[in-house]
Design a protein around this motif. Sequence first.
Motif, mmCIF file in Angstrom:
data_model
loop_
_atom_site.group_PDB
_atom_site.id
_atom_site.type_symbol
_atom_site.label_atom_id
_atom_site.label_comp_id
_atom_site.label_asym_id
_atom_site.label_seq_id
_atom_site.Cartn_x
_atom_site.Cartn_y
_atom_site.Cartn_z
ATOM 1 N N UNK A 1 -11.649 13.367 -7.246
ATOM 2 C CA UNK A 1 -12.235 12.058 -7.517
ATOM 3 C C UNK A 1 -11.187 10.948 -7.425
ATOM 4 N N UNK A 2 -9.985 11.242 -7.985
ATOM 5 C CA UNK A 2 -8.900 10.263 -7.945
ATOM 6 C C UNK A 2 -7.626 10.950 -7.496
ATOM 7 N N UNK A 3 -6.916 10.321 -6.572
ATOM 8 C CA UNK A 3 -5.639 10.846 -6.092
ATOM 9 C C UNK A 3 -4.577 9.751 -6.206
ATOM 10 N N UNK A 4 -3.511 10.046 -6.937
ATOM 11 C CA UNK A 4 -2.363 9.156 -7.068
ATOM 12 C C UNK A 4 -1.232 9.797 -6.274
ATOM 13 N N UNK A 5 -0.759 9.094 -5.260
ATOM 14 C CA UNK A 5 0.193 9.692 -4.329
ATOM 15 C C UNK A 5 1.473 8.857 -4.249
ATOM 16 N N UNK A 6 2.564 9.392 -4.835
ATOM 17 C CA UNK A 6 3.908 8.796 -4.742
ATOM 18 C C UNK A 6 3.901 7.313 -5.103
ATOM 19 N N UNK A 7 3.258 7.000 -6.203
ATOM 20 C CA UNK A 7 3.121 5.603 -6.625
ATOM 21 C C UNK A 7 4.377 5.157 -7.377
ATOM 22 N N UNK A 8 4.870 3.980 -7.002
ATOM 23 C CA UNK A 8 6.058 3.391 -7.621
ATOM 24 C C UNK A 8 5.718 1.980 -8.073
ATOM 25 N N UNK A 9 6.155 1.644 -9.297
ATOM 26 C CA UNK A 9 6.062 0.266 -9.782
ATOM 27 C C UNK A 9 7.309 -0.044 -10.583
ATOM 28 N N UNK A 10 8.032 -1.071 -10.147
ATOM 29 C CA UNK A 10 9.285 -1.453 -10.801
ATOM 30 C C UNK A 10 9.158 -2.833 -11.416
ATOM 31 N N UNK A 60 -9.686 6.582 -4.602
ATOM 32 C CA UNK A 60 -10.809 6.896 -5.479
ATOM 33 C C UNK A 60 -12.021 7.241 -4.630
ATOM 34 N N UNK A 61 -12.519 8.437 -4.823
ATOM 35 C CA UNK A 61 -13.708 8.901 -4.104
ATOM 36 C C UNK A 61 -13.563 8.705 -2.593
ATOM 37 N N UNK A 62 -12.369 9.020 -2.087
ATOM 38 C CA UNK A 62 -12.145 8.999 -0.645
ATOM 39 C C UNK A 62 -11.726 7.669 -0.065
ATOM 40 N N UNK A 63 -11.631 6.617 -0.891
ATOM 41 C CA UNK A 63 -11.267 5.296 -0.388
ATOM 42 C C UNK A 63 -10.068 4.749 -1.157
ATOM 43 N N UNK A 64 -9.146 4.125 -0.441
ATOM 44 C CA UNK A 64 -7.979 3.540 -1.095
ATOM 45 C C UNK A 64 -8.392 2.348 -1.956
ATOM 46 N N UNK A 65 -7.845 2.301 -3.161
ATOM 47 C CA UNK A 65 -8.129 1.185 -4.060
ATOM 48 C C UNK A 65 -6.854 0.461 -4.479
ATOM 49 N N UNK A 66 -5.669 0.977 -4.106
ATOM 50 C CA UNK A 66 -4.442 0.283 -4.479
ATOM 51 C C UNK A 66 -4.431 -1.086 -3.813
ATOM 52 N N UNK A 67 -4.172 -2.096 -4.619
ATOM 53 C CA UNK A 67 -4.172 -3.464 -4.114
ATOM 54 C C UNK A 67 -5.476 -4.202 -4.323
ATOM 55 N N UNK A 68 -6.561 -3.482 -4.696
ATOM 56 C CA UNK A 68 -7.820 -4.160 -4.971
ATOM 57 C C UNK A 68 -7.750 -4.848 -6.332
ATOM 58 N N UNK A 69 -8.482 -5.942 -6.484
ATOM 59 C CA UNK A 69 -8.558 -6.625 -7.770
ATOM 60 C C UNK A 69 -9.381 -5.786 -8.755
#
Length: 252
Positions: A1-10, A60-69
């Motif tokens: 359902x949700x995949x977090x892949x090599x996420x970085x936030x500094x 999320x559910x097959x679609x990228x959501x990083x960067x969405x509001x």
Amino acid sequence: MLQVRQVVKSFGRMNAVDGADFAVPQGSITGLIGPNGAGKTTLFNLIAGSLIPDSGTIVFDGQRIDGLTPDRVFHRGLARTFQIPRPFPKMTVLENAMLAPTRQAGEVFWSNWLRPGLVAAQEKANRDRAVEVLGFCGLGSKLSELAGNLSGGQQKLLELARVLMNEPRMILLDEPAAGVNPTLMETLVDKIVALNRRGITFLLIEHNMDLVMRICRPIVVMAQGKVIFEGEAEAVQRDARVLDAYLGDLPA
């Protein structure tokens, strides 16, 4: 359902989230644990759209959501609650729940003159839905109570009810048991399990290890911004990295 892949936030020189990588299976109640400062809430904010990753992807559910509001993430069916509930304190419990549904016709001021029948019908449907959801959450007797008069645990139930008004497919829960008395905590646990059986997927941050071990399968552990463990509850109690980073000895 949700995949977090090599996420970085500094933030400056500090990597609050440092290459986080894990998955949340559909239909699961996945626990996200770790010591204070591990990056859990920052990761929640990245998933929910409050922050934008420096790198990596969130699907999320097959679609990228990083960067969405946040509103666009929410409309995809991914909702969240907060560690500290945020009701409108001078509105009633029922009004708080009725406010939650999106795209209400009455929000467009001219609809009240040009389409009064639609506005009235939608408001009745929202009221009926709110009464049903609040009853499910154990707040059926509090409909006319000001939200600011509720206890901390009841406000968390109200926050859950407001999220449910939009029928999400997945809910991010930020420390649902924090500051909640044992009786209301059991109510919250019962509601989470019941909703999960209805098909809603959960990812929850929690420091109450009894709760985590009872209902979370699988468990993800973070430390210093990194995911150091992803697996079943039985295994997390024996993992040396987890014991060193956070848990200490747990009862078998």
